[in-house]
Design a protein around this motif. Structure first.
Motif, PDB file in Angstrom:
ATOM      1  N   THR A 172       0.830  -1.205   0.000  1.00 53.20           N
ATOM      2  CA  THR A 172       0.000   0.000   0.000  1.00 53.20           C
ATOM      3  C   THR A 172       0.863   1.254   0.000  1.00 53.20           C
ATOM      4  O   THR A 172       2.053   1.214   0.340  1.00 53.20           O
ATOM      5  CB  THR A 172      -0.916   0.020   1.233  1.00 53.20           C
ATOM      6  OG1 THR A 172      -0.119  -0.070   2.421  1.00 53.20           O
ATOM      7  CG2 THR A 172      -1.892  -1.141   1.188  1.00 53.20           C
ATOM      8  N   SER A 173       0.241   2.354  -0.379  1.00 59.01           N
ATOM      9  CA  SER A 173       0.926   3.643  -0.399  1.00 59.01           C
ATOM     10  C   SER A 173      -0.097   4.746  -0.179  1.00 59.01           C
ATOM     11  O   SER A 173      -1.205   4.706  -0.732  1.00 59.01           O
ATOM     12  CB  SER A 173       1.651   3.857  -1.740  1.00 59.01           C
ATOM     13  OG  SER A 173       2.213   5.148  -1.807  1.00 59.01           O
ATOM     14  N   GLU A 174       0.255   5.716   0.625  1.00 65.11           N
ATOM     15  CA  GLU A 174      -0.631   6.839   0.920  1.00 65.11           C
ATOM     16  C   GLU A 174      -0.337   8.054   0.053  1.00 65.11           C
ATOM     17  O   GLU A 174      -1.107   9.010   0.042  1.00 65.11           O
ATOM     18  CB  GLU A 174      -0.495   7.234   2.397  1.00 65.11           C
ATOM     19  CG  GLU A 174      -0.947   6.159   3.364  1.00 65.11           C
ATOM     20  CD  GLU A 174      -2.444   5.921   3.319  1.00 65.11           C
ATOM     21  OE1 GLU A 174      -3.168   6.836   2.872  1.00 65.11           O
ATOM     22  OE2 GLU A 174      -2.887   4.827   3.731  1.00 65.11           O
ATOM     23  N   THR A 175       0.767   8.019  -0.696  1.00 67.32           N
ATOM     24  CA  THR A 175       1.180   9.188  -1.479  1.00 67.32           C
ATOM     25  C   THR A 175       0.639   9.144  -2.905  1.00 67.32           C
ATOM     26  O   THR A 175       0.241  10.172  -3.451  1.00 67.32           O
ATOM     27  CB  THR A 175       2.716   9.279  -1.513  1.00 67.32           C
ATOM     28  OG1 THR A 175       3.260   8.048  -2.043  1.00 67.32           O
ATOM     29  CG2 THR A 175       3.262   9.491  -0.111  1.00 67.32           C
ATOM     30  N   THR A 176       0.634   7.965  -3.522  1.00 68.30           N
ATOM     31  CA  THR A 176       0.185   7.841  -4.904  1.00 68.30           C
ATOM     32  C   THR A 176      -1.147   7.089  -4.934  1.00 68.30           C
ATOM     33  O   THR A 176      -1.192   5.868  -5.063  1.00 68.30           O
ATOM     34  CB  THR A 176       1.231   7.096  -5.749  1.00 68.30           C
ATOM     35  OG1 THR A 176       1.484   5.817  -5.144  1.00 68.30           O
ATOM     36  CG2 THR A 176       2.525   7.877  -5.821  1.00 68.30           C
ATOM     37  N   VAL A 177      -2.221   7.832  -4.828  1.00 65.48           N
ATOM     38  CA  VAL A 177      -3.563   7.250  -4.827  1.00 65.48           C
ATOM     39  C   VAL A 177      -4.340   7.823  -6.002  1.00 65.48           C
ATOM     40  O   VAL A 177      -4.376   9.041  -6.197  1.00 65.48           O
ATOM     41  CB  VAL A 177      -4.302   7.533  -3.504  1.00 65.48           C
ATOM     42  CG1 VAL A 177      -5.637   6.822  -3.486  1.00 65.48           C
ATOM     43  CG2 VAL A 177      -3.454   7.111  -2.315  1.00 65.48           C
ATOM     44  N   HIS A 178      -4.968   6.956  -6.774  1.00 65.24           N
ATOM     45  CA  HIS A 178      -5.732   7.404  -7.939  1.00 65.24           C
ATOM     46  C   HIS A 178      -6.975   8.171  -7.484  1.00 65.24           C
ATOM     47  O   HIS A 178      -7.614   7.804  -6.489  1.00 65.24           O
ATOM     48  CB  HIS A 178      -6.137   6.190  -8.784  1.00 65.24           C
ATOM     49  CG  HIS A 178      -6.585   6.552 -10.154  1.00 65.24           C
ATOM     50  ND1 HIS A 178      -7.893   6.900 -10.459  1.00 65.24           N
ATOM     51  CD2 HIS A 178      -5.897   6.633 -11.325  1.00 65.24           C
ATOM     52  CE1 HIS A 178      -7.984   7.165 -11.745  1.00 65.24           C
ATOM     53  NE2 HIS A 178      -6.797   7.014 -12.300  1.00 65.24           N
ATOM     54  N   PRO A 179      -7.337   9.230  -8.200  1.00 67.31           N
ATOM     55  CA  PRO A 179      -8.528  10.002  -7.799  1.00 67.31           C
ATOM     56  C   PRO A 179      -9.805   9.167  -7.754  1.00 67.31           C
ATOM     57  O   PRO A 179     -10.693   9.447  -6.943  1.00 67.31           O
ATOM     58  CB  PRO A 179      -8.618  11.085  -8.884  1.00 67.31           C
ATOM     59  CG  PRO A 179      -7.217  11.232  -9.389  1.00 67.31           C
ATOM     60  CD  PRO A 179      -6.614   9.872  -9.306  1.00 67.31           C
ATOM     61  N   PHE A 180      -9.902   8.146  -8.603  1.00 65.89           N
ATOM     62  CA  PHE A 180     -11.106   7.315  -8.586  1.00 65.89           C
ATOM     63  C   PHE A 180     -11.216   6.533  -7.276  1.00 65.89           C
ATOM     64  O   PHE A 180     -12.318   6.355  -6.741  1.00 65.89           O
ATOM     65  CB  PHE A 180     -11.084   6.347  -9.771  1.00 65.89           C
ATOM     66  CG  PHE A 180     -12.303   5.471  -9.859  1.00 65.89           C
ATOM     67  CD1 PHE A 180     -13.525   6.002 -10.240  1.00 65.89           C
ATOM     68  CD2 PHE A 180     -12.231   4.127  -9.560  1.00 65.89           C
ATOM     69  CE1 PHE A 180     -14.656   5.205 -10.315  1.00 65.89           C
ATOM     70  CE2 PHE A 180     -13.354   3.321  -9.636  1.00 65.89           C
ATOM     71  CZ  PHE A 180     -14.573   3.865 -10.022  1.00 65.89           C
ATOM     72  N   VAL A 181     -10.079   6.071  -6.748  1.00 62.11           N
ATOM     73  CA  VAL A 181     -10.084   5.362  -5.467  1.00 62.11           C
ATOM     74  C   VAL A 181     -10.481   6.310  -4.349  1.00 62.11           C
ATOM     75  O   VAL A 181     -11.251   5.933  -3.440  1.00 62.11           O
ATOM     76  CB  VAL A 181      -8.703   4.733  -5.197  1.00 62.11           C
ATOM     77  CG1 VAL A 181      -8.673   4.043  -3.838  1.00 62.11           C
ATOM     78  CG2 VAL A 181      -8.341   3.738  -6.290  1.00 62.11           C
TER      79      VAL A 181
ATOM     80  N   GLY B 231     -13.297   4.998   3.510  1.00 61.69           N
ATOM     81  CA  GLY B 231     -12.396   4.690   4.606  1.00 61.69           C
ATOM     82  C   GLY B 231     -11.954   3.251   4.657  1.00 61.69           C
ATOM     83  O   GLY B 231     -11.030   2.922   5.406  1.00 61.69           O
ATOM     84  N   GLY B 232     -12.574   2.378   3.856  1.00 63.09           N
ATOM     85  CA  GLY B 232     -12.253   0.959   3.938  1.00 63.09           C
ATOM     86  C   GLY B 232     -11.485   0.402   2.759  1.00 63.09           C
ATOM     87  O   GLY B 232     -11.027  -0.739   2.813  1.00 63.09           O
ATOM     88  N   LEU B 233     -11.341   1.172   1.667  1.00 54.23           N
ATOM     89  CA  LEU B 233     -10.647   0.665   0.497  1.00 54.23           C
ATOM     90  C   LEU B 233      -9.138   0.680   0.703  1.00 54.23           C
ATOM     91  O   LEU B 233      -8.591   1.597   1.341  1.00 54.23           O
ATOM     92  CB  LEU B 233     -10.994   1.498  -0.734  1.00 54.23           C
ATOM     93  CG  LEU B 233     -12.435   1.379  -1.261  1.00 54.23           C
ATOM     94  CD1 LEU B 233     -12.605   2.241  -2.504  1.00 54.23           C
ATOM     95  CD2 LEU B 233     -12.794  -0.057  -1.547  1.00 54.23           C
TER      96      LEU B 233
END
Length: 226
Positions: free
Chosen positions: A94-103, A109-111
């Motif tokens: 997982t990564s908190e910096t590179t998250v797609h806008p659709f996600v 809060g659960g994805l």
């Protein structure tokens, strides 16, 4: 040697016993046949000299598919975490910096937020499916070893890439036949293939049962007491 490598004879039967724990890399005939049947290798597109030489790029992924793949990659991370017991490997998913806008749009809060490495593996797996569907003219692919062939091709794709930089030193702490980076790549590609095959099978079923609409409106009919 041919019996051990190609036919993958296992211990426990016959008049022989295991003398050591040396493992031999096996050759799966089903995956090899699938590689020959479907063109899974990427095609290098040269610069055309004329406009009439232009042809669609099969490996191109649209923005719609890119958003869907990022969403599916979160499900892949969830499934891997259920099986993965190695803490460094689980943290690299997982990564908190590179998250797609659709996600970010769909999450409540659960994805799971997949890392770039997992997304790259899912992207390459999708490109393999696009090459297969080009070969079959959009029809459902048949035959055994399809998942293994795609997984092997994705593993070849990731050989010269750093998908999980956090696991660079951790990778050398494992054995050659139990490389944790390769294990993550194969697990991610295999789970993505399972999701993709279920979707293709469902689309094929809908084509065969397109005239049967009752199962699509069963709840609506029940709610109206009809």
């Amino acid at each position: 040697m041919r019996l051990l490598v190609k036919l993958q004879v296992r211990t426990g039967t016959g008049n022989f016993i295991l003398r050591d724990n040396t493992s031999i890399l096996g050759a799966t005939p089903a995956a090899a046949n699938t590689l020959r049947r479907y063109d899974l290798k990427p095609v290098e597109h040269a610069e055309p000299e004329h406009d009439y030489h232009l042809c669609p790029n099969v490996d191109a992924v649209s923005e719609y598919k890119e958003a869907a793949i990022n969403y599916i990659a979160g499900f892949v991370v969830k499934k891997i975490k259920q099986k993965q017991t190695c803490m460094p490997c689980a943290e690299a998913l997982t990564s908190e910096t590179t998250v797609h806008p659709f996600v970010l749009l769909k999450t409540r809060g659960g994805l799971q937020k997949p890392s770039p490495g997992i997304i790259a593996v899912c992207m390459e797996s999708e490109r393999c499916f696009q090459r297969i569907l080009r070969t079959t003219s959009g029809k459902l692919p048949q035959g055994h070893g399809l998942t293994s062939a795609i997984t092997n091709q994705v593993l070849i794709y990731s050989a010269d890439k750093v998908l999980f930089p956090e696991l660079h030193f951790h990778m050398f702490e494992t054995t050659v036949d139990d490389n944790h980076v390769h294990v993550l790549v194969k697990m991610a590609s295999s789970i993505y293939c399972k999701v993709r095959m279920h979707h293709l099978a469902r689309c094929e079923t809908e084509k065969m049962t397109k005239d049967i609409v009752r199962h699509q409106f069963t709840k609506l009919i029940h709610f109206h007491h009809q």
